[in-house]
Design an enzyme around this catalytic site. Structure first.
Site, PDB file in Angstrom:
ATOM      1  N   ASP A  61       1.189  -0.395  -3.797  1.00  0.00           N
ATOM      2  CA  ASP A  61       2.115  -1.423  -3.281  1.00  0.00           C
ATOM      3  C   ASP A  61       1.543  -2.825  -3.429  1.00  0.00           C
ATOM      4  OD1 ASP A  61       4.537  -0.274  -1.296  1.00  0.00           O
ATOM      5  OD2 ASP A  61       2.944   1.130  -1.768  1.00  0.00           O
ATOM      6  N   TYR A  62       0.239  -2.946  -3.541  1.00  0.00           N
ATOM      7  CA  TYR A  62      -0.364  -4.274  -3.710  1.00  0.00           C
ATOM      8  C   TYR A  62      -0.318  -4.710  -5.175  1.00  0.00           C
ATOM      9  CZ  TYR A  62      -2.690  -2.220   0.430  1.00  0.00           C
ATOM     10  OH  TYR A  62      -2.970  -1.557   1.593  1.00  0.00           O
TER      11      TYR A  62
END
Lengths: 364, 402
Positions: free
Chosen positions: B172-173
């Protein structure tokens, strides 16, 4: 590193500490849309190649600077490494060894996050140029880029959420105030790796609305196996409320996770992955760099492209998003100055003699 | 004029990787309508931190950081009347962002071919774990599963211990930066050609790109990267050392023999700086346990920030291992304006991350906090879609706006 991240580029070599070298760079800048630099803050200015100078040459230029901490004080001059930036941004603190030592990822990551942000900023500035005709400066700090890797926990103090430390699994237990991890990923749950007959798998046995239903699916499968003790026959989605009402204790949840460990170690990784897909719980093998190259998924999608460099062919994760239509073949990373003739000759119009002279004098 | 002024975005994404894309578009001038269901909570709403530690799904720093600047519309997409609203928004939009499990948009009747039929120039971003195609397309999961599939879970850990993996949903980063980049390029392409396209972003594939050198290392040398604590083949020391106080640590690196000499001089004077065992990288790697023990003994009774300052003063990379309190008071981050305080209807105010790219001429702007449930329903339905009051009432009465 060079082969991986310089692929697809052309390469020129230029002595920027010499006036003629700088003149050639300015001639390139006059034709460029984007300049990307990651020199220490102030270094480009010291060379006479700072933003103001280059903008005078090309008002449409998008000038992208990537620095460890930013171009301005107080930490502009800080010495950096991947580890140090990772420490400064927050994501180092929550990864702990058994002895509590904060751990980095064993492959440098900090400047790759910054590079991703710099690329986004560059294209935003190009779109803005489409409106205005003017370029601008885009500045990215790796420290800032990496704060995203804390899942917003770095902002806890700013909103007065006391005790919401990164390392809260350990510190909260110490403080005697354990709370449930309601994340989907198990960000604050110590055990998300499980031993199997033939390797490790990743799975968060989660609670609440984000992940509880997957734990329900896991225990439903245990039920089919005849291996679901009555003690754990609760609804994992509703577990936070059950804990709040005192009907289930955190120790019971720990025991349930211990039970998970005993069941999983009877199966192979492949059997568990199949069960997860069929039964609807979330589990994955811990892929190695070797496994990635053999993945049928990546092969089917063409993630790895064959890239030729110096007579050898490497499989590189090249078209970063295969669905994006970026299907142009990638050239191998250039050797030093590989494209001097093409770039200085064809692009800037230098003759072969002029180029040979510049080379002889160590400028190209 | 802001870079994305006039761009209209329908944001159907949820949690982190998808919504961050729309957040960036809003920062730079796009009108973004975030659709969610109040029936099935966005996971980011239950993630902390929360203002004053008071759990409130409508005042979550995680959700607000991912959704600030957007308009909010609640829709129950299980209902056909709600899906009609979504189709109307897709007809209005230039861009649709979604992060459902592959196949779900088709079940809703909102897949790209159908939306393209009503809006030929549409750009759609589909962000999923494995991508829309391939034998594992249906593998679902949060970013921790993504980190396992992309090779990251295996390469964090202390030597001799089981791998620990990176913190939280690592993919997700990574993925939103790739998705945004692809989308911005597609927006540029559309401006020049009028053509839309469907962008199939695999969060796992994006993350594989971040270990490309390690994959090449396997191909070229047969070496499989494994967790190696904080050590690095090319740097020594490269470690994290306990400092004075409760759970305080400092990270220290020497990038050259000269930096080691300066560090050693500070720790042990000329005797250590001139110690032949450690004068070269090869020597320091050979005796790394001893080297780290010397540094650990030196940092143990010092304040971590003081170690950072003393080492940075002599040009040696060092930094406190920052927890939230360090980050929120970091003079560098404060000077850069990295945190934005916005008024918030429930919490009074909330703090979110600023945009991570500073554009000198067209900087990011932060128009409003993230939506509470249905905050902008009337604006979206009435002003944007031009629905009559009676239709809005009927949708509401039927439960479509929940």
């Amino acid at each position: 590193l060079w082969s991986a991240y310089a692929a697809g580029k052309r390469g020129v070599s230029l002595a920027l500490d010499r006036p003629e070298g700088r003149d050639l760079l300015l001639a390139l800048v006059a034709q460029a849309d984007v300049l990307i630099e990651s020199a220490p803050p102030g270094a480009m200015d010291a060379l006479g190649l700072g933003y103001e100078r280059l903008r005078a040459v090309n008002p449409g230029l998008v000038y992208v600077s990537i620095t460890p901490f930013g171009a301005a004080e107080p930490k502009a001059g800080y010495a950096d490494s991947d580890l140090v930036v990772w420490a400064a941004a927050g994501p180092l603190a929550p990864h702990r060894s058994d002895a509590g030592v904060p751990l980095r990822i064993s492959a440098p990551q900090a400047f790759l996050h910054a590079a991703g942000d710099a690329a986004c900023g560059a294209v935003l500035a190009l779109i803005a140029r489409g409106n205005s005709g003017r370029g601008q400066r885009v500045e990215v700090s790796a420290q800032v880029s990496c704060t995203l890797c804390t899942l917003f926990q770095h902002l806890a103090e700013a909103v007065g959420h006391r005790g919401y430390h990164f390392s809260s699994v350990q510190t909260m237990k110490k403080a005697g105030a354990p709370t449930l991890d309601l994340s989907g990923s198990g960000a604050r749950t110590r055990q998300t790796k499980w031993r199997t007959k033939d390797g490790l798998v990743e799975m968060h046995v989660g609670v609440g609305t984000a992940a509880g239903r997957f734990s329900n699916a896991l225990f439903a499968w245990f039920g089919e196996l005849g291996d679901r003790p009555e003690e754990f026959a609760w609804d994992w989605v509703a577990l936070p409320q059950l804990v709040e009402r005192g009907e289930v204790s955190l120790e019971q949840i720990d025991r349930a996770r211990d039970h998970v460990a005993t069941v999983l170690e009877r199966f192979t990784v492949q059997a568990l992955v199949s069960a997860a897909t069929q039964k609807g719980f979330m589990l994955a093998p811990l892929m190695s760099t070797a496994d990635l190259l053999d993945s049928p998924q990546f092969q089917a999608r063409g993630l790895f492209a064959g890239v030729e460099e110096a007579g050898r062919t490497w499989a590189l994760p090249a078209p970063f998003a295969p669905g994006c239509g970026a299907d142009a073949a990638l050239s191998g990373a250039p050797a030093i100055g590989a494209d001097n003739a093409a770039v200085f000759g064809r692009l800037l119009g230098l003759s072969a003699e002029a180029l040979a002279d510049l080379a002889a004098r160590g400028i190209v | 004029m802001r870079p994305l002024e006039g761009l209209k975005v329908l944001d159907l994404a949820w949690v982190v990787a998808g919504p961050l894309v729309g957040r960036a578009l809003a920062d730079f001038g796009a009108v973004v309508v975030r659709v969610e269901s109040a029936q099935r909570l966005d996971t980011a709403r239950v993630l902390g931190p929360f203002p004053r530690g008071e759990t409130d799904p409508q005042a979550s720093v995680a959700f607000d950081s991912c959704n600030a600047g957007k308009f909010g519309l609640t829709l129950d997409l299980r209902r056909e009347d709600a899906r009609e609203v979504a189709r109307d928004l897709a007809a209005w939009a230039d861009v649709v962002v979604e992060s459902f499990v592959p196949g779900q948009m088709a079940k809703f009747g909102l897949d790209y071919p159908r939306l393209k039929a009503i809006n030929p120039g549409l750009i759609m971003v589909s962000s999923s774990l494995m991508g829309q195609t391939g034998p594992n397309a249906e593998l679902t999961g949060f970013g921790n599963i993504g980190a396992a599939m992309s090779g990251l879970q295996r390469i964090v850990g202390a030597r001799g211990e089981a791998p620990l993996g990176p913190f939280g949903p690592y993919t997700d980063y990574v993925a939103p930066r790739f998705a945004l980049l692809a989308l911005l390029a597609a927006i540029d392409h559309r401006r020049r050609t009028g053509e839309g396209r469907h962008l199939d972003i695999s969060q796992v594939e994006a993350t594989v790109g971040l270990i490309a050198p390690q994959i090449l290392d396997y191909e070229a040398n047969g070496r499989v990267t494994e967790a190696n604590g904080n050590r690095d083949d090319h740097l020594s020391p490269n470690g994290v050392f306990r400092a004075h106080g409760e759970d305080r640590w400092v990270a220290i690196t020497a990038r050259s023999d000269a930096e080691w000499r300066r560090l050693a001089g500070l720790i042990g004077g000329a005797a250590l700086a001139d110690d032949a065992r450690f004068s070269t990288l090869a020597g320091r790697k050979r005796d790394e346990d001893a080297l780290e023990a010397i540094i650990a003994a030196w940092t143990a009774d010092q304040d971590a920030l003081e170690v950072e300052r003393r080492l940075q003063a002599i040009g040696v990379p060092a930094h406190v291992v920052a927890e939230s309190a360090d980050i929120c008071s970091d003079p560098q981050l404060l000077a850069r304006g990295s945190f934005i305080t916005l008024p918030h209807p429930r919490a009074g105010e909330i703090v979110i991350d600023a945009a991570r790219y500073d554009l000198s001429e067209t900087p990011a702007q932060y128009a409003r906090s993230a939506p509470t449930f249905g905050r902008d329903n009337r604006y979206v339905l009435s002003e944007i879609l031009g629905y009559a009051d009676a239709r809005i009432e009927a949708l509401s009465a039927a439960g479509a706006l929940s």
